[in-house]
Design a protein around this motif. Sequence first.
Motif, mmCIF file in Angstrom:
data_model
loop_
_atom_site.group_PDB
_atom_site.id
_atom_site.type_symbol
_atom_site.label_atom_id
_atom_site.label_comp_id
_atom_site.label_asym_id
_atom_site.label_seq_id
_atom_site.Cartn_x
_atom_site.Cartn_y
_atom_site.Cartn_z
ATOM 1 N N UNK A 113 0.821 -1.211 0.000
ATOM 2 C CA UNK A 113 0.000 0.000 0.000
ATOM 3 C C UNK A 113 0.851 1.256 0.000
ATOM 4 N N UNK A 114 1.945 1.252 0.776
ATOM 5 C CA UNK A 114 2.837 2.408 0.801
ATOM 6 C C UNK A 114 3.493 2.613 -0.561
ATOM 7 N N UNK A 115 3.895 1.525 -1.204
ATOM 8 C CA UNK A 115 4.469 1.634 -2.552
ATOM 9 C C UNK A 115 3.434 2.183 -3.531
ATOM 10 N N UNK A 116 2.187 1.746 -3.396
ATOM 11 C CA UNK A 116 1.138 2.234 -4.286
ATOM 12 C C UNK A 116 0.932 3.736 -4.114
ATOM 13 N N UNK A 117 0.991 4.203 -2.859
ATOM 14 C CA UNK A 117 0.850 5.638 -2.635
ATOM 15 C C UNK A 117 1.890 6.430 -3.392
ATOM 16 N N UNK A 118 3.125 5.959 -3.384
ATOM 17 C CA UNK A 118 4.188 6.660 -4.099
ATOM 18 C C UNK A 118 4.104 6.445 -5.607
ATOM 19 N N UNK A 119 3.638 5.279 -6.039
ATOM 20 C CA UNK A 119 3.471 5.038 -7.478
ATOM 21 C C UNK A 119 2.446 6.012 -8.058
ATOM 22 N N UNK A 120 1.304 6.141 -7.381
ATOM 23 C CA UNK A 120 0.287 7.076 -7.852
ATOM 24 C C UNK A 120 0.798 8.501 -7.856
ATOM 25 N N UNK A 121 1.524 8.882 -6.816
ATOM 26 C CA UNK A 121 2.104 10.229 -6.737
ATOM 27 C C UNK A 121 3.094 10.459 -7.873
ATOM 28 N N UNK A 122 3.999 9.506 -8.084
ATOM 29 C CA UNK A 122 5.007 9.650 -9.132
ATOM 30 C C UNK A 122 4.393 9.734 -10.514
ATOM 31 N N UNK A 123 3.327 8.952 -10.755
ATOM 32 C CA UNK A 123 2.672 8.984 -12.060
ATOM 33 C C UNK A 123 2.099 10.366 -12.350
ATOM 34 N N UNK A 124 1.454 10.970 -11.352
ATOM 35 C CA UNK A 124 0.853 12.284 -11.573
ATOM 36 C C UNK A 124 1.919 13.371 -11.726
ATOM 37 N N UNK A 125 3.036 13.217 -11.046
ATOM 38 C CA UNK A 125 4.133 14.170 -11.203
ATOM 39 C C UNK A 125 4.657 14.133 -12.641
ATOM 40 N N UNK A 126 4.815 12.941 -13.193
ATOM 41 C CA UNK A 126 5.294 12.822 -14.572
ATOM 42 C C UNK A 126 4.330 13.474 -15.553
ATOM 43 N N UNK A 127 3.032 13.229 -15.363
ATOM 44 C CA UNK A 127 2.052 13.824 -16.267
ATOM 45 C C UNK A 127 2.045 15.350 -16.142
ATOM 46 N N UNK A 128 2.122 15.841 -14.906
ATOM 47 C CA UNK A 128 2.141 17.290 -14.698
ATOM 48 C C UNK A 128 3.367 17.920 -15.341
ATOM 49 N N UNK A 129 4.502 17.279 -15.219
ATOM 50 C CA UNK A 129 5.733 17.824 -15.798
ATOM 51 C C UNK A 129 5.644 17.870 -17.325
ATOM 52 N N UNK A 130 5.053 16.847 -17.909
ATOM 53 C CA UNK A 130 4.966 16.799 -19.355
ATOM 54 C C UNK A 130 4.092 17.921 -19.912
ATOM 55 N N UNK A 131 2.983 18.231 -19.224
ATOM 56 C CA UNK A 131 2.036 19.205 -19.757
ATOM 57 C C UNK A 131 2.240 20.608 -19.209
ATOM 58 N N UNK A 132 2.625 20.737 -17.934
ATOM 59 C CA UNK A 132 2.642 22.054 -17.304
ATOM 60 C C UNK A 132 4.001 22.474 -16.750
#
Length: 582
Positions: A113-132
Motif C-alpha cells: 500500500x505504501x508503494x502504491x501511494x508513491x506510485x500514484x504520486x510519481x505517475x501524476x508528477x510525470x504527467x504534470x511535468x509533461x504538460x505544465x
Amino acid sequence: MNDHARIAAGHEGPRSHASAPAAPRVLGLSVGALVLIALGVLLWFLTLDARHLLASDEGRYAEIAREMLVSGDWITPRYNDVLYFEKPPLHMWMTALSYELFGVGEWQTRLWGACCGLIGLGAMVLAARRWWGSRVAAWTGLILAATPNWYLGGHFNSLDISVSAALAVTLAATLIAQHPQAGVPARRRWMLLAWTGMAAAVLAKGLIGLALPGLVLVVYSVATRDWRLWARLHLLPGVALFLVLVVPWFWAIGTRHPEFNHFFFIHEHLQRYTSTVHRRDAPPWYFVPQFLAGFLPWLGLIPGMWRAARDERATPGTPVPFRPARLVGIWAVAIFLFFSASSSKLPGYLLPVMPAVALLAAIALERLPSRSWARWMWTMLALFALVAVLSPFAGKLGKAPGPRALFAAYGHWVLAASLLMALGAAAALWLRRVGREGTGRVAYAVGIYLGLTVALLGHETFGRPASGVDLVPAIERVLRPDMPLYGVKRLDHTLPFYLRHPLTMVAEPDELEFGVGQEPRRWLPTMAAFDERWRTGPRALALMTPETRDELKAAGLPMWPVAEDARRVVVANFPTAPAAAP
C-alpha cells in the motif's frame, strides 16, 4: 512566464547569475529538493511498523495474504480457511510476496500500500511535468503527499490504495500519450501502460478498474466533442494486452470454482452498487464531508482548480484538440458522482479522485495570486491554532472512563500535529514577507506532511487495544496448531493474523457467509452444534464478546478463562492456568 508575471503571481523574483550562482543539480533537481524527497520517502516507509493492525480491512487482507502464502494456493483466496471471493487477488499477491521476501509482520502488510501511494504520486508528477512544467509537477507531488486522504490511504493495508494507484497510472499515461509532441511509437507505449494500469485496477478491485476510465472518456468526449481521442487510444493492442493480463486469473478461478462468476460479477458488482445488500448505504452527499476533511489543507485552491479546467482551451498549433486539464477535472468529478450514486459507500472509495484533484490544485497553486495565498495561510493558521487550543479537551469525547482516557491520551498527539501544521502555515507567511513565497509554499506542505505523520503515529493509542495484540501471549500459551479456535457470533479481523491461526465461525458467519455456504463443514451453523462440539469434541478455544461469554456460562457450558479485554474474551473447554491480565 516573464519576471514581472512571476513576481505578480507570487513566485520568487529574478536573481542575477553573478549574485546567485546556480545551485548544483542532479537529474534536473537541486540538491535541496533531492534531500527533501529522500527524507519524505524515508519517513513515508519508516512509520509503517509503528502501529498495530486495525479492523477490518487491515486484519482481513493481512490474513488472506498469510493464508495464501502458507497454503501455496495463489489462485483461490481464503479467509479463515474458507473461500473468499469478494475481491480479486492482486493486493493479496503483493502482500504475500512481501511476506515471502521480508517475513510476516505489520510493516510487511502495509508495504505494498505504501508503494502504491508513491506510485500514484510519481505517475501524476510525470504527467504534470509533461504538460505544465517542472514547477507544477513539484506542486503536484507536494500537494498529494500532504493531502490527508491520500496520506492515510498509503499507510493502511487496504485495496483502495491499490486500485487508486493503478488508476492514477492509467490517467497519467493517457495524458502523456496525448501530448502533441508525442510521436506514434511513444504514444503507443504510453497508452499500453495506461491499459496495463486498467488491468492492474481490475485485478485489484474488480470491474471499476475498467468502468471508471471508460466513464470518464465518454463524459470527456461528450463535453468537448473530441471523438478523435478514441482513435488515439490504441484500442486493439490495448484491449489485447488488457485481456492477456486479466483473463488468466479469472479463467483459472472460474474453472476451479464455477460458483465464483455469479458471486463476483453479480453479487459483488451489480448488487453492491444498486442495493443495500452490504448494509453500507449512506446519503448521496456522503462523500462531500469526506472530501472536505480529506483535502482540508488545500481547499482554498478549489476556485482556481475550477477555472483551470473550465477555461482551458484546446492545445494551440496542433490538429489534436486535446484539453488535459478538462480531462483531469472530469476524471475527479465523474468518479466522485459515480460513487455518490452507489448504494454502497465507504470512505476509501474517494481515493481514486485524489490524484486528479492534486494535479488540478497544483495548476491552481502555480497561478494563485500572492494575496490569495496569504489569506488562505492566515485561515489555516487560525484553524490549526484553534485545534491546538481545544486538544486538551479531547478526553471529554468518550462516553465511558476507558474511552475518555484514550481520547485524552490522543489529545497530546493532536496537539503536536496541529502545532506542526500551524508552524508550516506561519513559516509560509514569514517567507512570503521576505520575498521567498515559493519556499514558503514548500514549508507549508512539509508542515502538513509532518503533522499527518504525527497524528497517524498517535493513533496507536486506539489501535493497540482494538487489535487485541496484548492477549496474544496468554492465548499462545494454550493454543496449539491443530486446536480449533472458534469465533462464537464474532468475526475478529486482527487476532487470527497475530495468532497465525484461523477462526472457525459459530452461528453467525458475518462476511464469511458465502464461503461457509460453499464449504459448510468448515463452520458450526447453530449454537446447539457448538454446544455439542464444545462438550464432547477435542480441546478447543473460543473467542467471543463478554456478553456471549456470560450467556453461555449461565447456560452451563464449561469454560475456563484464557485471556480477556474490553472487547473480547477467549475461553477453553478444558482447565487452564489463570488468565493473565491484558
